[in-house]
Scaffold this active site. Sequence first.
Site, PDB file in Angstrom:
ATOM      1  N   ASP A  49      -6.694 -35.469  64.006  1.00  0.00           N
ATOM      2  CA  ASP A  49      -6.876 -35.377  62.556  1.00  0.00           C
ATOM      3  C   ASP A  49      -8.114 -36.177  62.124  1.00  0.00           C
ATOM      4  O   ASP A  49      -8.471 -36.186  60.940  1.00  0.00           O
ATOM      5  CB  ASP A  49      -5.619 -35.789  61.780  1.00  0.00           C
ATOM      6  CG  ASP A  49      -5.219 -37.223  62.012  1.00  0.00           C
ATOM      7  OD1 ASP A  49      -5.845 -37.908  62.848  1.00  0.00           O
ATOM      8  OD2 ASP A  49      -4.269 -37.691  61.337  1.00  0.00           O
ATOM      9  N   GLU A 187      -4.402 -47.356  70.278  1.00  0.00           N
ATOM     10  CA  GLU A 187      -5.684 -47.420  69.554  1.00  0.00           C
ATOM     11  C   GLU A 187      -5.898 -48.791  68.934  1.00  0.00           C
ATOM     12  O   GLU A 187      -4.959 -49.408  68.404  1.00  0.00           O
ATOM     13  CB  GLU A 187      -5.744 -46.344  68.458  1.00  0.00           C
ATOM     14  CG  GLU A 187      -7.069 -46.437  67.670  1.00  0.00           C
ATOM     15  CD  GLU A 187      -7.380 -45.262  66.768  1.00  0.00           C
ATOM     16  OE1 GLU A 187      -6.567 -44.321  66.662  1.00  0.00           O
ATOM     17  OE2 GLU A 187      -8.472 -45.291  66.154  1.00  0.00           O
TER      18      GLU A 187
HETATM   19  O1  KIV Z   1      -7.422 -38.203  65.368  1.00  0.00           O
HETATM   20  C1  KIV Z   1      -7.913 -38.581  66.432  1.00  0.00           C
HETATM   21  O2  KIV Z   1      -9.019 -38.207  66.820  1.00  0.00           O
HETATM   22  C2  KIV Z   1      -7.134 -39.519  67.232  1.00  0.00           C
HETATM   23  C3  KIV Z   1      -7.815 -40.159  68.393  1.00  0.00           C
HETATM   24  C4  KIV Z   1      -8.839 -41.095  67.935  1.00  0.00           C
HETATM   25  C5  KIV Z   1      -6.853 -40.772  69.330  1.00  0.00           C
HETATM   26  O3  KIV Z   1      -6.010 -39.749  66.945  1.00  0.00           O
END
Ligand code: KIV
Length: 274
Positions: A49, A187
């Site tokens: 997202d 993260e």
């Molecule tokens: O939305 C995204 O790109 C993510 C990644 C950064 C893990 O959740």
Amino acid sequence: MSVQVQTKRVTVPEIRARKGREPVVCLTCYHAHTARLLDSNVDLMLVGDSLGNVMHGLESPIPVTLDMMIVAGKAVMRGSHHALVVVDMPFGTYEESPQIAFRNAVQVMKETGCQAVKLEGGTRIAETVHYLSERGIPVMSHIGLTPQMFNVMGGFKTQGRIEAEWPAIEADAKAVAEAGAFSVVLEGMAEALATKITRQIAIPTIGIGASAECDGQILVMEDMLGLNPNPPKFVRQYANLGPDIEKAVKAYAADVRARAFPGKENVYTMKKTG
Ligand code: KIV
């Protein structure tokens, strides 16, 4: 005559089995052309997202909708045939109840053909992770810095900077692993904590701004290619495509202005006569 297209994608059990073994290579991807370029070089593509920020210029993922994710998920599936494709469930589509999460995740899987979904949250969402996994929807979890909590956190903040915060984050990791998630994104997390969690749980940890000891890594593709003018500090850039694109566009603009545009002679405008 029936025509069969054989595609052999990386599977969820294959990713699950990489725990403590060969690192899992992951990148985000939102469209078909880049999916084609990434496909044979990565194990897993995440339709994240983060497309709200990268593709639509949004400040946070909060406004991202299920339809936005589905459009991008379809494009990535069309552009690939090897990597496992995971689609993020956007804010507001899974938190209310396991049943609502199931309904929305089924829509994502049926319309895109992706193999798994990703949900943010640890302990608070473990029941939903279990509900989905038990009903044929593989779940990648996401803990630590969870961007959908943008407003609660007051921005994007590294988690676990002080050791007093660690037990809750460790409990999140254990909760989703025990609930049936096949992997978990860690993260924006203190390095020592991410390393500790990686050693504690039985599923692969996929780090982003976490620890080199994770079982795999993910980055937002545009960040590592130099397309984001303000990438997060931890991102290693592997190319600098932003300036390359600007240079190419300047050269193109100069050609057009000088009426020196190269190409096939009037192929689009000439009509064959006689
Ligand atoms: O939305 C995204 O790109 C993510 C990644 C950064 C893990 O959740």
